[in-house]
Design a protein around this motif. Structure first.
Motif, mmCIF file in Angstrom:
data_model
loop_
_atom_site.group_PDB
_atom_site.id
_atom_site.type_symbol
_atom_site.label_atom_id
_atom_site.label_comp_id
_atom_site.label_asym_id
_atom_site.label_seq_id
_atom_site.Cartn_x
_atom_site.Cartn_y
_atom_site.Cartn_z
ATOM 1 N N ASP A 273 66.190 47.475 59.339
ATOM 2 C CA ASP A 273 67.235 47.989 58.468
ATOM 3 C C ASP A 273 67.143 47.474 57.036
ATOM 4 O OD1 ASP A 273 68.604 49.798 60.086
ATOM 5 O OD2 ASP A 273 69.680 48.197 61.104
ATOM 6 N N ASN A 274 66.109 46.709 56.731
ATOM 7 C CA ASN A 274 65.897 46.276 55.353
ATOM 8 C C ASN A 274 65.154 47.373 54.594
ATOM 9 O OD1 ASN A 274 65.723 44.799 52.981
ATOM 10 N ND2 ASN A 274 64.041 43.504 53.704
ATOM 11 N N TRP A 275 65.807 48.519 54.476
ATOM 12 C CA TRP A 275 65.217 49.701 53.837
ATOM 13 C C TRP A 275 64.935 49.470 52.353
ATOM 14 C CZ3 TRP A 275 67.872 51.370 49.669
ATOM 15 C CH2 TRP A 275 69.198 50.933 49.570
ATOM 16 N N SER A 276 65.632 48.505 51.760
ATOM 17 C CA SER A 276 65.482 48.235 50.321
ATOM 18 C C SER A 276 64.412 47.187 50.043
ATOM 19 C CB SER A 276 66.819 47.767 49.734
ATOM 20 O OG SER A 276 67.283 46.605 50.408
ATOM 21 N N PHE A 277 63.797 46.664 51.111
ATOM 22 C CA PHE A 277 62.713 45.685 50.994
ATOM 23 C C PHE A 277 63.163 44.428 50.245
ATOM 24 C CE2 PHE A 277 60.790 50.026 50.640
ATOM 25 C CZ PHE A 277 60.407 50.124 51.965
ATOM 26 N N ASP A 278 64.388 43.986 50.521
ATOM 27 C CA ASP A 278 64.921 42.788 49.898
ATOM 28 C C ASP A 278 64.269 41.527 50.454
ATOM 29 O OD1 ASP A 278 66.835 44.535 48.676
ATOM 30 O OD2 ASP A 278 68.223 42.858 48.575
ATOM 31 N N LEU B 169 73.574 42.928 55.129
ATOM 32 C CA LEU B 169 74.644 42.325 54.340
ATOM 33 C C LEU B 169 74.357 42.409 52.845
ATOM 34 C CD1 LEU B 169 75.289 39.187 56.564
ATOM 35 C CD2 LEU B 169 76.874 41.093 56.224
ATOM 36 N N HIS B 170 73.083 42.259 52.464
ATOM 37 C CA HIS B 170 72.771 42.332 51.035
ATOM 38 C C HIS B 170 73.059 43.706 50.453
ATOM 39 C CE1 HIS B 170 68.657 43.202 52.873
ATOM 40 N NE2 HIS B 170 68.915 44.292 52.196
ATOM 41 N N ASP B 171 73.081 44.756 51.293
ATOM 42 C CA ASP B 171 73.407 46.086 50.783
ATOM 43 C C ASP B 171 74.805 46.131 50.183
ATOM 44 O OD1 ASP B 171 70.964 47.208 51.549
ATOM 45 O OD2 ASP B 171 71.708 47.705 53.551
ATOM 46 N N ALA C 15 68.052 57.149 50.994
ATOM 47 C CA ALA C 15 67.403 58.464 51.007
ATOM 48 C C ALA C 15 66.275 58.520 49.980
ATOM 49 C CB ALA C 15 68.436 59.556 50.725
ATOM 50 N N LYS C 16 66.486 57.923 48.829
ATOM 51 C CA LYS C 16 65.427 57.912 47.804
ATOM 52 C C LYS C 16 64.176 57.206 48.333
ATOM 53 C CE LYS C 16 68.764 57.838 43.993
ATOM 54 N NZ LYS C 16 69.319 57.012 42.875
ATOM 55 N N ASN C 17 64.372 56.059 48.981
ATOM 56 C CA ASN C 17 63.214 55.346 49.529
ATOM 57 C C ASN C 17 62.605 56.088 50.710
ATOM 58 O OD1 ASN C 17 63.151 53.306 47.695
ATOM 59 N ND2 ASN C 17 63.805 51.679 49.078
ATOM 60 N N TYR C 18 63.444 56.725 51.522
ATOM 61 C CA TYR C 18 62.955 57.490 52.673
ATOM 62 C C TYR C 18 62.010 58.608 52.196
ATOM 63 C CZ TYR C 18 63.153 60.050 57.137
ATOM 64 O OH TYR C 18 62.850 60.689 58.321
ATOM 65 N N VAL C 19 62.404 59.298 51.150
ATOM 66 C CA VAL C 19 61.570 60.377 50.617
ATOM 67 C C VAL C 19 60.332 59.807 49.940
ATOM 68 C CG1 VAL C 19 61.501 62.246 48.916
ATOM 69 C CG2 VAL C 19 63.495 61.989 50.412
ATOM 70 N N ARG C 20 60.480 58.730 49.187
ATOM 71 C CA ARG C 20 59.316 58.110 48.544
ATOM 72 C C ARG C 20 58.287 57.649 49.571
ATOM 73 N NH1 ARG C 20 63.420 54.751 44.931
ATOM 74 N NH2 ARG C 20 63.574 56.119 43.105
ATOM 75 N N MET C 21 58.784 57.215 50.737
ATOM 76 C CA MET C 21 57.896 56.728 51.791
ATOM 77 C C MET C 21 57.464 57.854 52.729
ATOM 78 S SD MET C 21 57.557 53.426 51.277
ATOM 79 C CE MET C 21 57.026 52.757 52.841
ATOM 80 N N HIS C 22 57.707 59.093 52.348
ATOM 81 C CA HIS C 22 57.307 60.265 53.146
ATOM 82 C C HIS C 22 57.871 60.199 54.565
ATOM 83 C CE1 HIS C 22 54.227 61.654 50.134
ATOM 84 N NE2 HIS C 22 54.349 60.382 49.798
ATOM 85 N N GLY C 23 59.066 59.643 54.702
ATOM 86 C CA GLY C 23 59.711 59.567 56.005
ATOM 87 C C GLY C 23 59.303 58.384 56.843
ATOM 88 N N ASN C 24 58.422 57.540 56.338
ATOM 89 C CA ASN C 24 57.958 56.377 57.091
ATOM 90 C C ASN C 24 58.886 55.174 56.854
ATOM 91 O OD1 ASN C 24 55.495 57.502 58.277
ATOM 92 N ND2 ASN C 24 54.817 57.649 56.144
ATOM 93 N N LEU C 25 60.142 55.393 57.158
ATOM 94 C CA LEU C 25 61.193 54.401 56.965
ATOM 95 C C LEU C 25 62.307 54.738 57.940
ATOM 96 C CD1 LEU C 25 62.082 52.061 54.917
ATOM 97 C CD2 LEU C 25 63.386 53.852 53.764
ATOM 98 N N GLY C 26 62.912 53.719 58.523
ATOM 99 C CA GLY C 26 63.988 53.992 59.461
ATOM 100 C C GLY C 26 65.148 54.706 58.790
#
Length: 391
Positions: free
Chosen positions: A237-242, A117-119, A99-110
């Motif tokens: 699904d790599n929302w964390s940009f790992d 798995l890394h999550d 959610a933090k990244n979703y908001v930082r990206m102004h919703g431009n994130l799945g």
């Protein structure tokens, strides 16, 4: 990975290693339906300890179930009594960070249930862990995960926060978001009792479970990126940009083989949309002929026994990834190796869709399928051959 299944609910109780192995062995001996089991004769060669098959219900949390099952097996391998880890605690922690990244990206994130798995390792390191008996995530009147309403509410809330007319964000939105998670999944206890001792989620991970996040590495094969170094993992699904450690296609199975031989299980992220992946029949392979060119008879007999396979190349693998025929669908755990009646090797794979197929929740997957359709694997660094990863 966000594959969802709603059928064949299992109780959430853990079954330790011998029982989990017996579930598979018993399925090979009898109770056969009129399916592929009539044509395949599988003999386990390596059958590693693990906990019992679970059911992710109507939630796309396969990555958390497979990743936590992997950690449970790591506890067994280290000689510890495994804990039935709370998969939804891991998912909840992931949703907060996503959610933090979703908001930082102004919703431009799945947005949604999906993760990687890394999550599981990242959340274990950051937030710790809870036993299933302390946090089952069922705070909304159901006996299995049903995340549709919750995820709609969470996404609507986040989109509203992003579009607010105040001109800037306050820190309160995270508290409000967490309150919604509390309502659906339950509040996280600050402390809890387990086997006569008081823990927080962090001290439970550090003191009782005792695994080290730095011991684990995610690997993938992206042929057009530099090899034997970490590269960006390009899946939605790599929302964390790992980043993942990039290896050649044949290295993936070389790592898995070495891991299994030395007593390590492997987390497996893969595409399961292929017609040659059959959960009901418990078999996945790479047919010599593309499904769309098969006759009706060939389609009907795809799983009536061992079949020749197409040769897989890195070019094929990359093309399938680039044209969306390979997608990051699902996460499972590779727990062993078996041979069919012709001597061909298959990986024994533990799933999280309950004991809902011919093999009580397990699947037999050829090495070619793993080479072709894997998006990533998660493994203990000590299980990787030194020529592939020097660490």
């Amino acid at each position: 990975m966000k594959k969802t299944v709603m059928t064949f609910v299992l109780a959430g109780m853990v079954g330790f290693s011998a029982l989990a192995q017996d579930d598979l062995i018993n399925s090979l001996k009898g109770n056969q339906s009129l399916t592929a089991k009539e044509g395949f004769q599988f003999t386990p060669v390596i059958n590693l300890d693990r906990t019992s098959v679970k059911n992710q219900g109507s939630s796309g949390t396969c990555w958390s179930y497979s990743g936590n099952s992997f950690l449970e097996s790591e506890m067994i391998r280290e000689g510890k009594e495994p804990v039935d880890l709370a998969e939804i605690y891991t998912a909840r922690c992931t949703y907060i960070e996503k959610a933090k990244n979703y908001v930082r990206m102004h919703g431009n994130l799945g947005w949604g249930d999906g993760g990687a798995l890394h999550d599981v390792v990242n959340m274990y390191d950051q937030y710790g862990a809870l036993p299933q008996e302390v946090y089952n995530g069922l705070n909304y009147g159901t006996d299995i995960n049903r995340f549709g309403e919750m995820q709609s509410a969470l996404k609507g809330m986040l989109d509203g926060i992003i579009k607010n007319k105040n001109g800037q964000l306050t820190p309160n939105w995270i508290k409000a978001f967490t309150a919604v998670l509390d309502s659906y999944l339950g509040e996280v206890p600050e402390t809890f009792e387990y086997k006569g001792k008081t823990y927080t989620p962090k001290t439970f991970a550090d003191e009782y479970i005792g695994l080290k996040a730095d011991d684990y590495l995610e690997l993938s094969c992206i042929p057009n990126e530099p090899m034997y170094e970490k590269v960006f993992f390009p899946v939605p699904d790599n929302w964390s940009f790992d980043y993942t450690y990039n290896v050649h296609m044949d290295d993936l199975t070389a790592v898995i083989d070495n891991a299994l031989k030395n007593g390590y299980t492997v987390g497996w992220a893969t595409d399961v949309s292929e017609k040659s992946f059959s959960w009901k029949n418990g078999v996945a392979y790479v047919p010599e002929m593309d499904y769309k060119y098969m006759t009706s008879e060939e389609k009907e007999t795809m799983f009536n026994g061992p079949k020749p396979e197409a040769e897989v190349t890195e070019a094929m693998r990359q093309e399938a990834f680039d044209n969306y025929t390979t997608t990051d669908d699902h996460g499972m755990q590779i727990v062993g190796l078996a041979k069919d009646q012709l001597g061909k090797e298959y990986y024994i794979v533990k799933n999280s869709w309950g004991a809902s197929n011919d093999y009580n929740g397990y699947l037999f997957v050829t090495k070619n399928f793993v080479k072709y359709k894997s998006t990533a694997i998660l493994v203990n660094k000590n299980a990787i051959p030194k020529k592939i990863y020097k660490g």
